[in-house]
Design an enzyme around this catalytic site. Structure first.
Site, PDB file in Angstrom:
ATOM      1  N   ARG A 170       0.826  -1.219   0.000  1.00 46.97           N
ATOM      2  CA  ARG A 170       0.000   0.000   0.000  1.00 46.97           C
ATOM      3  C   ARG A 170       0.856   1.264   0.000  1.00 46.97           C
ATOM      4  NH1 ARG A 170      -2.226   1.819   4.498  1.00 46.97           N
ATOM      5  NH2 ARG A 170      -2.396  -0.268   5.404  1.00 46.97           N
ATOM      6  N   TYR A 203     -15.484  18.473 -14.502  1.00 47.84           N
ATOM      7  CA  TYR A 203     -15.902  17.081 -14.454  1.00 47.84           C
ATOM      8  C   TYR A 203     -16.899  16.889 -13.301  1.00 47.84           C
ATOM      9  CZ  TYR A 203     -15.843  12.208 -13.424  1.00 47.84           C
ATOM     10  OH  TYR A 203     -16.251  10.948 -13.132  1.00 47.84           O
ATOM     11  N   ASP A 228      -6.393  20.276 -13.151  1.00 47.61           N
ATOM     12  CA  ASP A 228      -6.730  18.996 -13.776  1.00 47.61           C
ATOM     13  C   ASP A 228      -6.342  19.099 -15.247  1.00 47.61           C
ATOM     14  OD1 ASP A 228      -7.952  16.814 -15.059  1.00 47.61           O
ATOM     15  OD2 ASP A 228      -9.600  16.749 -13.609  1.00 47.61           O
ATOM     16  N   LYS A 270      -7.775   8.159 -19.160  1.00 46.13           N
ATOM     17  CA  LYS A 270      -8.120   8.757 -20.456  1.00 46.13           C
ATOM     18  C   LYS A 270      -6.933   8.659 -21.424  1.00 46.13           C
ATOM     19  CE  LYS A 270     -11.803   9.937 -18.144  1.00 46.13           C
ATOM     20  NZ  LYS A 270     -12.865   8.994 -17.973  1.00 46.13           N
TER      21      LYS A 270
END
Ligand SMILES: Cc1ncc(COP(=O)(O)O)c(C=O)c1O
Length: 384
Positions: free
Chosen positions: A54, A105, A176, A201
């Protein structure tokens, strides 16, 4: 070992196309692998920097080195774009203030609503095209958050001007950069402290991975973001990191082709009688068209394409389209008939012919459609 632009070598004097191919590779040594393998390991022998699965994984590190080199900062990989955005928004103190785009978004807008409801945060919504109003809104803010171009309105921000305003106001500045990619826009050079990607994306580019990333200006900020990732556990799988890096290797050529096709399509469909508007910022692979006749006409167009894939998401090799207001969470200032086009790698003439025949169906009410924000999705779902 050969001289090579590998893991620890500086990339400053190389072009982005070269960095995309070579950054984040293992050292060049006899029988060493060319690509960092998929490290399927939940834990590691004690004493090293990864320690536990992790906290770190060599497959993440390879991806982080490559994307960090392209953005010019320190990259931290996440399980998704939303995981990355959550980690940045977690830097805002309880009772703090965020400046954010009125259009962005839908998942980001959902997270901001959540901060308002649960952590007493104030959000000042701005039009990213109006740098002057962003400067006013930045006064006393903790974070200036910008998406550019915005999803799906395709509004473009002046990042240099907003960066100056954020700095003068003493606010963190985060961008972003999913739509532009580091090849078309490098926010850290414009004064951003943090850059965020949905690597789902264009970066991974093949519609087969969900992943995100934060790129920090310096090691101190990177450490704060890593701490969020380690605590919240929004970690990518090793195979996802491998696939995202493999996609990143070809980002420059994919983007070059998709952008030239998008430019051509935007020019060919400008003024089309079935369209009220064609929005294209002049760069990138996303176009938004506004179909005359509103939601039903737009849904008929989306349902009638045979080459373009009717699906949410963007940035894949396959061209995709969807009417954004089919998602209940989309801003009601986005036109009902707006269809977002993500241009992929097919031949421009095939895409144009397919869109043309679909637009001919726009005014044909005989066609069955699954229209409206009544789409069969959970109310909280927000499209991508
Ligand atoms: C601009 C932008 N940022 C962030 C996200 C969220 O990314 P993910 O779906 O990888 O969580 C998306 C998803 O569509 C997006 O379009």
């Amino acid at each position: 070992m050969n001289e090579q632009p590998g893991a620890s070598a500086p990339h400053d004097d190389l072009h982005p196309e070269t960095v995309a191919v070579h950054a984040g590779r293992p050292p060049r040594e006899p029988d060493g692998p060319m690509s960092t393998p998929v490290h399927l390991a939940s834990t590691f022998h004690a004493g090293g920097p990864n320690a536990y699965g992790r906290y770190g994984n060599p497959s993440w590190t390879a991806f982080e080195e490559a994307l960090g080199a392209l953005e010019g900062g320190e990259c931290v990989a996440f399980a998704s774009g939303m995981g990355a955005i959550s980690a940045v928004l977690a830097l805002v103190p309880t009772g703090g203030t965020v400046v954010a785009p009125r259009h962005s978004y839908t998942g980001t807008m959902g997270l901001l609503d959540d901060l308002v409801a649960t952590r007493d945060v104030t959000v000042r919504y701005i039009d990213v095209r109006d740098a002057g109003s962003v400067a006013d809104a930045a006064q006393g803010a903790d974070l200036v958050w910008v998406e550019s171009p915005t999803n799906p309105a395709l509004e473009v921000a002046d990042l240099d001007a907003i960066g100056r305003a954020a700095r003068e106001a003493g606010a963190l500045f985060a961008v972003d950069n999913t739509f532009a990619t580091p090849l078309l826009q490098r926010p850290l050079e414009a004064g951003a402290d943090l850059v965020v990607h949905s690597a789902t994306k264009s970066i991974s580019g093949h519609s087969d991975v969900i992943m995100g990333a934060v790129i920090a200006r310096d090691g101190a900020l990177r450490d704060r973001i890593v701490a969020r990732r380690s605590l919240n556990g929004a970690i990518p799988g090793a195979l996802d990191a491998f696939l995202a890096l493999r996609g990143l290797r070809t980002l420059p050529v994919r983007l070059e082709r998709a952008q030239s096709t998008a430019r051509e399509l935007a020019a060919r469909f400008a003024g089309h009688p079935a369209l009220d508007e064609v929005r294209y910022p002049g760069f990138g692979s996303i176009i938004s068209i506004v179909v005359a006749g509103g939601a039903d006409a737009a849904e008929r167009v989306a349902a009638a394409t045979q080459v373009w894939v009717h699906s949410t998401s963007l940035g894949g090799v396959e061209s995709q389209l969807e009417r954004r207001r089919r998602w209940a969470a989309e801003a009601d200032t986005i036109p009902d008939g707006l269809v977002r086009l993500s241009v992929g790698l097919e031949h421009v003439d095939d895409l144009a012919r397919d869109l043309e025949q679909a637009l001919e169906r726009a005014g044909d009410p005989g066609d069955a459609v699954a229209a409206g924000p009544t789409s069969p999705v959970a109310p909280a779902a927000s499209g991508h």
